[in-house]
Design a protein around this motif. Structure first.
Motif, PDB file in Angstrom:
ATOM      1  N   HIS A  19      -6.732  13.367  -1.498  1.00 33.89           N
ATOM      2  CA  HIS A  19      -6.748  13.684  -0.075  1.00 33.89           C
ATOM      3  C   HIS A  19      -7.882  12.937   0.642  1.00 33.89           C
ATOM      4  CE1 HIS A  19      -6.187  15.888   3.637  1.00 33.89           C
ATOM      5  NE2 HIS A  19      -7.507  15.946   3.700  1.00 33.89           N
ATOM      6  N   GLU A  20      -9.074  12.993   0.079  1.00 26.22           N
ATOM      7  CA  GLU A  20     -10.204  12.298   0.716  1.00 26.22           C
ATOM      8  C   GLU A  20     -10.019  10.784   0.673  1.00 26.22           C
ATOM      9  OE1 GLU A  20     -12.680  13.917   2.590  1.00 26.22           O
ATOM     10  OE2 GLU A  20     -11.148  15.440   2.239  1.00 26.22           O
ATOM     11  N   ALA A  21      -9.459  10.272  -0.405  1.00 25.21           N
ATOM     12  CA  ALA A  21      -9.149   8.834  -0.466  1.00 25.21           C
ATOM     13  C   ALA A  21      -8.131   8.480   0.610  1.00 25.21           C
ATOM     14  CB  ALA A  21      -8.628   8.469  -1.846  1.00 25.21           C
ATOM     15  N   GLY A  22      -7.209   9.395   0.879  1.00 28.79           N
ATOM     16  CA  GLY A  22      -6.243   9.165   1.951  1.00 28.79           C
ATOM     17  C   GLY A  22      -6.907   8.972   3.294  1.00 28.79           C
ATOM     18  N   HIS A  23      -7.972   9.732   3.550  1.00 28.80           N
ATOM     19  CA  HIS A  23      -8.720   9.528   4.792  1.00 28.80           C
ATOM     20  C   HIS A  23      -9.268   8.108   4.858  1.00 28.80           C
ATOM     21  CE1 HIS A  23      -8.694  13.385   6.813  1.00 28.80           C
ATOM     22  NE2 HIS A  23      -8.837  13.978   5.634  1.00 28.80           N
ATOM     23  N   LEU A  24      -9.847   7.651   3.767  1.00 29.89           N
ATOM     24  CA  LEU A  24     -10.380   6.288   3.749  1.00 29.89           C
ATOM     25  C   LEU A  24      -9.271   5.261   3.896  1.00 29.89           C
ATOM     26  CD1 LEU A  24     -12.956   6.714   0.861  1.00 29.89           C
ATOM     27  CD2 LEU A  24     -13.505   6.313   3.280  1.00 29.89           C
ATOM     28  N   ALA A  25      -8.152   5.484   3.239  1.00 30.96           N
ATOM     29  CA  ALA A  25      -7.043   4.523   3.232  1.00 30.96           C
ATOM     30  C   ALA A  25      -6.459   4.302   4.616  1.00 30.96           C
ATOM     31  CB  ALA A  25      -5.964   4.988   2.266  1.00 30.96           C
ATOM     32  N   VAL A  26      -6.403   5.344   5.440  1.00 26.05           N
ATOM     33  CA  VAL A  26      -5.778   5.203   6.761  1.00 26.05           C
ATOM     34  C   VAL A  26      -6.762   4.752   7.836  1.00 26.05           C
ATOM     35  CG1 VAL A  26      -3.957   6.854   6.168  1.00 26.05           C
ATOM     36  CG2 VAL A  26      -5.975   7.653   7.423  1.00 26.05           C
ATOM     37  N   MET A  27      -8.016   4.628   7.481  1.00 25.03           N
ATOM     38  CA  MET A  27      -9.017   4.108   8.430  1.00 25.03           C
ATOM     39  C   MET A  27      -8.901   2.594   8.531  1.00 25.03           C
ATOM     40  SD  MET A  27     -12.486   6.104   7.295  1.00 25.03           S
ATOM     41  CE  MET A  27     -12.624   7.866   7.422  1.00 25.03           C
ATOM     42  N   ASP A  74      -5.471  11.418  11.942  1.00 27.82           N
ATOM     43  CA  ASP A  74      -6.068  10.975  10.678  1.00 27.82           C
ATOM     44  C   ASP A  74      -5.771  11.970   9.560  1.00 27.82           C
ATOM     45  OD1 ASP A  74      -7.102   8.745  11.937  1.00 27.82           O
ATOM     46  OD2 ASP A  74      -9.156   9.518  12.037  1.00 27.82           O
ATOM     47  N   GLU A  75      -5.801  13.260   9.893  1.00 34.59           N
ATOM     48  CA  GLU A  75      -5.514  14.285   8.884  1.00 34.59           C
ATOM     49  C   GLU A  75      -4.066  14.198   8.406  1.00 34.59           C
ATOM     50  OE1 GLU A  75      -6.046  17.288   6.169  1.00 34.59           O
ATOM     51  OE2 GLU A  75      -7.593  16.205   7.282  1.00 34.59           O
ATOM     52  N   ILE A  76      -3.147  14.049   9.337  1.00 31.50           N
ATOM     53  CA  ILE A  76      -1.737  13.916   8.969  1.00 31.50           C
ATOM     54  C   ILE A  76      -1.530  12.649   8.141  1.00 31.50           C
ATOM     55  CG2 ILE A  76       0.583  13.483   9.887  1.00 31.50           C
ATOM     56  CD1 ILE A  76      -0.207  15.429  12.195  1.00 31.50           C
ATOM     57  N   GLY A  77      -2.149  11.559   8.559  1.00 30.66           N
ATOM     58  CA  GLY A  77      -2.041  10.313   7.802  1.00 30.66           C
ATOM     59  C   GLY A  77      -2.579  10.457   6.393  1.00 30.66           C
ATOM     60  N   ALA A  78      -3.730  11.110   6.253  1.00 31.43           N
ATOM     61  CA  ALA A  78      -4.330  11.307   4.926  1.00 31.43           C
ATOM     62  C   ALA A  78      -3.450  12.180   4.048  1.00 31.43           C
ATOM     63  CB  ALA A  78      -5.723  11.918   5.065  1.00 31.43           C
ATOM     64  N   ILE A 109       7.215  14.086   8.577  1.00 26.74           N
ATOM     65  CA  ILE A 109       5.918  14.064   9.255  1.00 26.74           C
ATOM     66  C   ILE A 109       5.049  12.970   8.645  1.00 26.74           C
ATOM     67  CG2 ILE A 109       3.764  15.361   9.631  1.00 26.74           C
ATOM     68  CD1 ILE A 109       5.375  17.860   9.832  1.00 26.74           C
ATOM     69  N   GLY A 110       4.389  12.218   9.489  1.00 24.09           N
ATOM     70  CA  GLY A 110       3.409  11.250   9.026  1.00 24.09           C
ATOM     71  C   GLY A 110       3.933   9.863   8.727  1.00 24.09           C
ATOM     72  N   VAL A 111       5.196   9.750   8.364  1.00 22.60           N
ATOM     73  CA  VAL A 111       5.730   8.443   7.977  1.00 22.60           C
ATOM     74  C   VAL A 111       5.669   7.444   9.132  1.00 22.60           C
ATOM     75  CG1 VAL A 111       7.749   7.203   7.091  1.00 22.60           C
ATOM     76  CG2 VAL A 111       7.104   9.425   6.113  1.00 22.60           C
ATOM     77  N   PRO A 112       6.058   7.813  10.369  1.00 21.51           N
ATOM     78  CA  PRO A 112       5.925   6.835  11.456  1.00 21.51           C
ATOM     79  C   PRO A 112       4.490   6.334  11.633  1.00 21.51           C
ATOM     80  CG  PRO A 112       7.329   8.643  12.146  1.00 21.51           C
ATOM     81  CD  PRO A 112       6.713   9.045  10.826  1.00 21.51           C
ATOM     82  N   LEU A 113       3.531   7.216  11.456  1.00 22.32           N
ATOM     83  CA  LEU A 113       2.124   6.819  11.572  1.00 22.32           C
ATOM     84  C   LEU A 113       1.753   5.822  10.478  1.00 22.32           C
ATOM     85  CD1 LEU A 113      -0.673   7.160  12.887  1.00 22.32           C
ATOM     86  CD2 LEU A 113      -1.018   9.144  11.391  1.00 22.32           C
ATOM     87  N   LEU A 114       2.110   6.130   9.231  1.00 18.94           N
ATOM     88  CA  LEU A 114       1.799   5.205   8.131  1.00 18.94           C
ATOM     89  C   LEU A 114       2.555   3.894   8.281  1.00 18.94           C
ATOM     90  CD1 LEU A 114       1.583   7.472   4.939  1.00 18.94           C
ATOM     91  CD2 LEU A 114      -0.232   6.805   6.537  1.00 18.94           C
ATOM     92  N   GLN A 115       3.759   3.951   8.826  1.00 14.57           N
ATOM     93  CA  GLN A 115       4.508   2.715   9.070  1.00 14.57           C
ATOM     94  C   GLN A 115       3.809   1.877  10.137  1.00 14.57           C
ATOM     95  OE1 GLN A 115       8.978   2.262   8.992  1.00 14.57           O
ATOM     96  NE2 GLN A 115       8.649   2.393  11.198  1.00 14.57           N
ATOM     97  N   TRP A 116       3.360   2.511  11.197  1.00 17.58           N
ATOM     98  CA  TRP A 116       2.628   1.820  12.253  1.00 17.58           C
ATOM     99  C   TRP A 116       1.363   1.157  11.690  1.00 17.58           C
ATOM    100  CZ3 TRP A 116      -2.244   3.123  14.344  1.00 17.58           C
ATOM    101  CH2 TRP A 116      -2.605   2.396  15.492  1.00 17.58           C
ATOM    102  N   MET A 117       0.747   1.804  10.702  1.00 19.51           N
ATOM    103  CA  MET A 117      -0.455   1.257  10.068  1.00 19.51           C
ATOM    104  C   MET A 117      -0.137   0.151   9.065  1.00 19.51           C
ATOM    105  SD  MET A 117      -2.592   4.724   9.299  1.00 19.51           S
ATOM    106  CE  MET A 117      -3.279   5.721  10.599  1.00 19.51           C
ATOM    107  N   GLY A 118       1.133  -0.109   8.821  1.00 21.83           N
ATOM    108  CA  GLY A 118       1.524  -1.161   7.886  1.00 21.83           C
ATOM    109  C   GLY A 118       1.484  -0.737   6.430  1.00 21.83           C
ATOM    110  N   LEU A 119       1.550   0.570   6.181  1.00 23.19           N
ATOM    111  CA  LEU A 119       1.400   1.057   4.813  1.00 23.19           C
ATOM    112  C   LEU A 119       2.717   1.386   4.127  1.00 23.19           C
ATOM    113  CD1 LEU A 119      -1.689   3.408   5.354  1.00 23.19           C
ATOM    114  CD2 LEU A 119      -1.654   1.075   4.444  1.00 23.19           C
ATOM    115  N   THR A 120       3.719   1.798   4.869  1.00 29.98           N
ATOM    116  CA  THR A 120       4.997   2.204   4.277  1.00 29.98           C
ATOM    117  C   THR A 120       6.112   1.924   5.270  1.00 29.98           C
ATOM    118  OG1 THR A 120       6.076   3.967   3.009  1.00 29.98           O
ATOM    119  CG2 THR A 120       4.998   4.623   5.072  1.00 29.98           C
TER     120      THR A 120
END
Length: 166
Positions: free
Chosen positions: A61-69, A87-91, A131-142
């Protein structure tokens, strides 16, 4: 300094993964004022006290915070990730994907002593990709299901990359 072998096997698996994706994990004794038992963030990585780490899934979970920054924010973050709901949803979304990648039960991350009693609901939300997938997609992660199909790639929870690059 503790050796990786002295950690819980699940924590060992998670820490090995975090190193592979480019996050640092440093071991040291921590006092009891950390937000999570035996764990806090530092620029670019995590600090872990193996004697006090209560839930190995908190590492993801904490690594997820770093990953989405953004890389700039990741390299300068303090002991807490902040209070931004996005950021919480992304993590959380990222940590669910990481648990699936590592073939860990989602309850490792979404344990009953965390998430204010909503662990099961969160597992349901992230397993469905609602939940969260559009955000991670916008970030280029998934990729969501539609975009993944259009690009001939696997959708979330498969990640295209593990760390946000911009």
């Amino acid at each position: 300094m503790p050796e990786l072998q002295t950690l819980d096997p699940v924590a060992e698996t998670i820490i090995t993964f975090l190193h592979k994706i480019g996050l640092t994990v440093r071991y040291t004794a921590l006092d009891d004022t950390t937000f999570l038992p035996g764990l806090h963030l530092e620029p670019g990585g995590l600090v872990v006290d193996p004697e006090k780490l209560k839930y190995p899934g908190d590492l993801l979970h904490e690594a997820g915070h770093l990953a989405v920054m953004t890389p700039e924010r990741r390299s300068s973050t303090g002991q807490k990730a902040g209070d931004d709901l996005g950021d919480e949803i992304g993590a959380q979304c990222w940590s669910y994907a990481a648990a699936m990648h590592l073939r860990l039960p989602p309850q490792v991350v979404f344990h009953l002593d965390g998430y204010k009693g909503a662990a099961d609901a969160l597992i349901g939300n992230y397993s469905s990709g609602t939940i969260g997938v559009p955000l991670l997609q916008w970030m280029g992660l998934t990729l969501d299901t539609q975009r993944a199909a259009a690009e001939g790639k696997a959708p979330y929870p498969v990640m295209q990359r593990w760390l946000r690059q911009e």
